[in-house]
Design a protein around this motif. Sequence first.
Motif, short mmCIF file in Angstrom:
data_model
loop_
_atom_site.label_atom_id
_atom_site.label_comp_id
_atom_site.label_asym_id
_atom_site.label_seq_id
_atom_site.Cartn_x
_atom_site.Cartn_y
_atom_site.Cartn_z
N ALA A 13 -11.49 3.03 2.29
CA ALA A 13 -11.06 4.25 1.59
C ALA A 13 -9.56 4.24 1.30
N LEU A 14 -8.79 3.58 2.14
CA LEU A 14 -7.34 3.52 1.96
C LEU A 14 -6.90 2.11 1.60
N SER A 15 -5.83 2.02 0.82
CA SER A 15 -5.26 0.71 0.53
C SER A 15 -4.59 0.18 1.80
N ASN A 16 -4.24 -1.08 1.81
CA ASN A 16 -3.57 -1.68 2.96
C ASN A 16 -2.29 -0.92 3.31
N ASP A 17 -1.48 -0.63 2.28
CA ASP A 17 -0.22 0.08 2.51
C ASP A 17 -0.46 1.51 3.00
N ALA A 18 -1.46 2.18 2.45
CA ALA A 18 -1.77 3.55 2.87
C ALA A 18 -2.28 3.58 4.31
N LEU A 19 -3.04 2.58 4.68
CA LEU A 19 -3.56 2.52 6.06
C LEU A 19 -2.42 2.28 7.05
N TRP A 20 -1.53 1.34 6.74
CA TRP A 20 -0.37 1.10 7.61
C TRP A 20 0.47 2.37 7.73
#
Length: 132
Positions: A13-20
């Motif tokens: 659901a989240l991009s890699n950057d959004a998850l970090w």
Amino acid sequence: MPVDSYETVSNRALSNDALWQKIVDDFQYAVDHLPAVQTEVGRANRIAAAAYLAKTYLYKAYRQDSEERHAVTGINQGDLEKVLQNADIVLASNHALEADFAFNFLPGKYENGTEALFSIQFSKMMVRNSAV
């Protein structure tokens, strides 16, 4: 969230950057709101949160090309600055390296030593079987 709904939650659901960034936000909240020292052993404190936040920024700093190759294509200098800022919080605390590395693994007075930032506590419970 009900247990029977777990399988419906997407791990994409989240991009890699959004998850970090979500992880960073959680640890930053902990750094901002936890006390530097807890009265109970095994409770997270500001120092432990800062250590995990530094580690999160270190992983977040490295940019990769694709999910298949994971080749490093760049390093975010701003994230590395955050690593240093949070590491400074830990270094300014009463935590330090043990005089002898073996102390990290010895029981008794060595448990939760100066090198331990966040140690899981447990107790051994005796379970008795009753005969019917």
